[in-house]
Scaffold this motif. Structure first.
Motif, PDB file in Angstrom:
ATOM      1  N   LEU A  32       0.800  -1.285   0.003  1.00  0.00           N
ATOM      2  CA  LEU A  32       0.154   0.233   0.125  1.00  0.00           C
ATOM      3  C   LEU A  32       0.812   1.107   0.052  1.00  0.00           C
ATOM      4  O   LEU A  32       1.629   1.381   0.835  1.00  0.00           O
ATOM      5  CB  LEU A  32      -0.999  -0.163   1.162  1.00  0.00           C
ATOM      6  N   ASN A  33       0.874   2.066  -1.073  1.00  0.00           N
ATOM      7  CA  ASN A  33       1.588   3.290  -1.023  1.00  0.00           C
ATOM      8  C   ASN A  33       0.615   4.243  -0.282  1.00  0.00           C
ATOM      9  O   ASN A  33      -0.529   4.757  -0.395  1.00  0.00           O
ATOM     10  CB  ASN A  33       1.551   3.900  -2.407  1.00  0.00           C
ATOM     11  N   TRP A  34       1.193   4.594   0.848  1.00  0.00           N
ATOM     12  CA  TRP A  34       0.586   5.320   2.082  1.00  0.00           C
ATOM     13  C   TRP A  34       0.943   6.864   2.209  1.00  0.00           C
ATOM     14  O   TRP A  34       0.064   7.714   2.138  1.00  0.00           O
ATOM     15  CB  TRP A  34       0.511   4.666   3.273  1.00  0.00           C
ATOM     16  N   GLY A  35       2.230   7.020   2.222  1.00  0.00           N
ATOM     17  CA  GLY A  35       2.557   8.411   2.362  1.00  0.00           C
ATOM     18  C   GLY A  35       3.408   8.862   1.139  1.00  0.00           C
ATOM     19  O   GLY A  35       3.316   8.508   0.141  1.00  0.00           O
ATOM     20  N   PRO A  36       4.059  10.161   1.105  1.00  0.00           N
ATOM     21  CA  PRO A  36       4.324  10.833   2.601  1.00  0.00           C
ATOM     22  C   PRO A  36       3.102  11.497   3.276  1.00  0.00           C
ATOM     23  O   PRO A  36       2.311  11.883   2.346  1.00  0.00           O
ATOM     24  CB  PRO A  36       5.394  12.089   2.272  1.00  0.00           C
ATOM     25  N   SER A  37       2.849  11.378   4.469  1.00  0.00           N
ATOM     26  CA  SER A  37       1.597  11.888   4.928  1.00  0.00           C
ATOM     27  C   SER A  37       1.766  13.129   5.735  1.00  0.00           C
ATOM     28  O   SER A  37       2.794  13.611   6.014  1.00  0.00           O
ATOM     29  CB  SER A  37       1.216  10.676   6.343  1.00  0.00           C
ATOM     30  N   PRO A  38       0.634  13.771   5.974  1.00  0.00           N
ATOM     31  CA  PRO A  38       0.406  15.144   6.357  1.00  0.00           C
ATOM     32  C   PRO A  38       0.758  14.943   8.073  1.00  0.00           C
ATOM     33  O   PRO A  38       0.571  13.828   8.515  1.00  0.00           O
ATOM     34  CB  PRO A  38      -0.871  15.547   6.035  1.00  0.00           C
ATOM     35  N   GLN A  39       1.004  15.950   8.409  1.00  0.00           N
ATOM     36  CA  GLN A  39       1.158  16.188  10.039  1.00  0.00           C
ATOM     37  C   GLN A  39      -0.139  15.573  10.747  1.00  0.00           C
ATOM     38  O   GLN A  39      -1.337  15.921  10.405  1.00  0.00           O
ATOM     39  CB  GLN A  39       1.332  17.718  10.396  1.00  0.00           C
ATOM     40  N   ARG A  40       0.026  14.739  11.662  1.00  0.00           N
ATOM     41  CA  ARG A  40      -0.914  14.240  12.448  1.00  0.00           C
ATOM     42  C   ARG A  40      -1.264  14.889  13.668  1.00  0.00           C
ATOM     43  O   ARG A  40      -0.448  15.485  14.099  1.00  0.00           O
ATOM     44  CB  ARG A  40      -0.877  12.533  12.654  1.00  0.00           C
ATOM     45  N   PRO A  41      -2.617  14.570  14.067  1.00  0.00           N
ATOM     46  CA  PRO A  41      -2.723  15.413  15.672  1.00  0.00           C
ATOM     47  C   PRO A  41      -1.953  14.648  16.612  1.00  0.00           C
ATOM     48  O   PRO A  41      -1.212  13.514  16.444  1.00  0.00           O
ATOM     49  CB  PRO A  41      -4.311  14.936  15.782  1.00  0.00           C
ATOM     50  N   ASP A  42      -1.798  15.131  17.838  1.00  0.00           N
ATOM     51  CA  ASP A  42      -1.017  14.519  18.701  1.00  0.00           C
ATOM     52  C   ASP A  42      -2.015  13.320  19.616  1.00  0.00           C
ATOM     53  O   ASP A  42      -3.172  13.825  19.782  1.00  0.00           O
ATOM     54  CB  ASP A  42      -0.865  15.303  20.090  1.00  0.00           C
ATOM     55  N   MET A  43      -1.545  12.032  19.199  1.00  0.00           N
ATOM     56  CA  MET A  43      -2.161  11.028  19.461  1.00  0.00           C
ATOM     57  C   MET A  43      -1.466   9.694  19.544  1.00  0.00           C
ATOM     58  O   MET A  43      -0.347   9.869  19.237  1.00  0.00           O
ATOM     59  CB  MET A  43      -3.552  10.528  18.680  1.00  0.00           C
TER      60      MET A  43
END
Length: 446
Positions: A349-360
Motif C-alpha cells: 500500500l502506497n500510504w505516504g508521505p503523510s500530512p502532520q497528524r494530531p497528537d495521539m
C-alpha cells in the motif's frame, strides 16, 4: 451468586463456553488460550458489573468488539473476556455531520446507513470488521489518505474506566485518555461504549483502475510503485496484491493485481487521478487492463472480501518502510516465491508521505505499508504455513520503521508500533487510569 449478567456469561467448562470462545475469532485458527469467563455484554451495566467482578476476583480483563483480529489478542488464559460486539447502536445526526456508534457496529453496515443519508466515514475495507478495535488501533479506511485515519475522526468517546466509572472524554475532558484511545489498540485500558464520529459528505464519484500483471514482472512493478510513491494523488489508494491466483478475474496463475479506488468530485476527476497507472513501464504486458470504471462501495466490499474468505485459517504480519525498491526486492522475491495458495496474499500500500497528524497515541507510519496474510484450510498444515507471514517480515525487519496494530503479530514477533515518547505517555496514562493493572496489555512490545 455471581454478579455477572445472568444468561450472558460462560465460565470455562460451562455448556456454551467453547462456542462463545471460538466465536470471538473471525478465522478458523483459534489459539489455545482460554479465558476463565466470557461475558457477552449488551448494555453498559453489563460492563460495569463485569469489571467489578474481575477486580473482586483477581481477574485481568480483555475486550473484543468484533473484527478479524488475526492474533486474537483478546484471548488470554485465566482472564475475563468482555465481548462487546452486541453493543452496536448508531445514532446519526446528518445536520451536524456526526454520529454516535457502539463498538460492535460493523463498519460496512455503518457505511451503508451513512450513504443512504449522503454521508461517508473512512470505515475499514473489510466487511464484518466492527468499529471498536478498528478505531482504537488507528483505522486505515476508505479515503483515509484524504480524510485521515479513522481515529483522527473520533471526536469523543464514552468509556467505562477500570474502577467502573462512566465518563466522556475528548480533547477537553480527560484529554490523556482521549489521546490514548486514538492509537493504543488492544492495549487500551478502558472499555469504550460509544464513539463520537466526525462525518463527511459522500463523494460524488467513486472510480477504480484495475490492472493484473504476471508475477514475473515483480521487479518492474515494485520498482515503479516505489519510485512514484510521492506522486500518487491522495485521492487514490494504490493497493497492490500479489497472490498465486486471482479467482475474481478467473485467473489461475500467480499474478500482481492493482485494484485502486479513487474518490472524487466527478467521474472525470476520478479518471484523471487514476491515469498514473498507465505509466507503469510494462503496462503493455498486463493480463487485465482497465484504466477506469465507475464503481460503488458494495462492489468494493465484495471485491476486498474475495481475499479474506471466512472458512480459512490465517496468520498475518506487517511492516512500515521507507526503504528503496532495491533494498526491498530480495525480501519481496522470497515472499512471492513462498506464498501459499489463494486467499493468501501480499499487500503493498502506497500510504505516504503523510500530512502532520494530531497528537495521539498513534505515532508510527511511513511511505509504504507491507502486509502478509497467510491462509490455509487444514489444521494439519499449521506447521507448514503458520510461520510464513512472521518469518518473512522478520527477515525484512531491518528495513522497517515499525508495524501497525490492525495486522499485528506481537505475540509471535514483538515490534515497535508507537514512538518512544508515545509509549512513555501510554504507560504514564495507564498508571493513572488503571493503577492496579486490571486490563491486559499487548501480547508483546519492545
Amino acid at each position: 451468586m455471581s454478579a455477572l449478567p445472568a444468561g450472558r456469561h460462560f465460565f470455562r467448562g460451562d455448556d456454551g463456553y467453547e462456542a462463545a470462545r471460538s466465536g470471538t475469532v473471525w478465522n478458523q485458527r483459534v489459539p489455545a488460550r482460554h479465558p476463565e469467563v466470557i461475558v457477552q455484554a449488551t448494555e453498559v451495566d453489563d460492563i460495569v458489573k463485569s469489571l467489578r467482578y474481575a477486580k473482586a476476583n483477581g481477574r485481568k480483563v480483555n475486550i473484543r468488539s468484533g473484527g478479524h483480529s488475526w492474533a486474537a489478542n483478546h484471548l488470554r488464559d485465566d482472564a475475563l473476556l468482555l465481548d462487546v460486539s452486541r453493543i452496536d447502536h448508531a445514532e446519526i445526526d446528518a445536520e451536524k455531520g456526526t454520529a454516535r456508534v457502539g463498538p460492535g457496529k460493523g463498519g460496512s453496515i455503518l457505511m451503508g446507513e451513512l450513504e443512504a443519508q449522503n454521508l461517508f466515514f473512512p470505515a475499514g475495507h473489510c466487511k464484518g470488521v466492527c468499529l471498536g478495535g478498528y478505531l482504537l488501533q488507528g483505522g486505515y479506511g476508505w479515503n483515509s489518505r484524504v480524510w485521515g485515519l479513522a481515529c483522527e475522526n473520533v471526536i469523543g468517546l464514552d468509556v467505562v474506566t477500570a474502577d467502573g466509572e462512566q465518563i466522556y472524554c475528548d480533547a477537553d475532558n480527560h484529554p490523556d485518555l482521549y489521546w490514548a484511545a486514538r492509537g493504543a489498540g488492544p492495549g487500551f485500558f478502558a472499555v469504550v461504549t460509544s464513539f463520537h464520529l466526525k462525518l463527511y459528505p459522500r463523494p460524488a464519484a467513486c472510480g477504480t483502475a484495475v490492472y493484473v500483471y504476471p508475477i514475473e514482472l515483480a521487479d518492474e512493478i515494485y520498482t515503479w510503485a516505489r519510485n512514484v510513491s510521492a506522486e500518487v494523488d491522495r485521492r487514490v489508494e494504490m493497493q497492490i496484491v500479489a497472490s498465486r491466483s486471482v479467482p475474481s478475474m478467473n485467473l489461475e496463475t500467480p499474478a500482481i493485481t492493482f485494484a485502486s479506488p479513487a474518490f472524487a468530485d466527478s467521474e472525470k476527476e476520478a479518471e484523471e487521478v487514476l491515469k498514473i497507472f498507465g505509466t507503469v513501464p510494462v503496462v503493455d504486458k498486463a493480463l487485465v487492463n482497465i484504466p477506469y470504471m465507475p464503481t460503488d462501495m458494495p462492489t468494493w466490499y465484495t471485491a476486498v472480501m474475495s481475499n479474506y474468505l471466512a472458512d480459512y485459517r490465517y496468520a498475518a504480519d506487517n511492516m512500515w518502510t521507507s526503504a528503496s525498491a532495491d533494498d526491498l526486492l530480495p525480501g519481496i522475491h522470497n515472499i512471492i516465491d513462498t506464498i501459499p495458495d489463494h486467499p493468501s496474499h501480499f499487500l503493498w500500500l502506497n500510504w505516504g508521505p503523510s500530512p502532520q497528524r494530531p497528537d495521539m497515541a498513534y505515532s508510527i507510519e511511513d511511505e509504504v505499508y507491507l502486509a502478509l496474510y497467510g491462509a490455509w484450510k487444514n489444521e494439519a498444515d499449521d506447521g507448514k504455513y503458520g510461520d510464513w507471514a512472521r518469518s518473512n517480515m522478520a527477515a525484512m525487519s531491518h528495513l522497517a520503521t515499525g508495524i501497525q496494530l490492525a495486522d499485528e503479530n506481537l505475540g509471535q514477533r514483538p515490534a515497535r508500533f508507537a514512538s518512544d515518547d508515545a509509549m512513555v505517555r501510554l504507560d504514564k496514562t495507564r498508571a493513572e487510569y488503571d493503577p492496579d493493572g486490571l486490563f491486559n496489555s499487548w501480547m508483546g512490545r519492545l
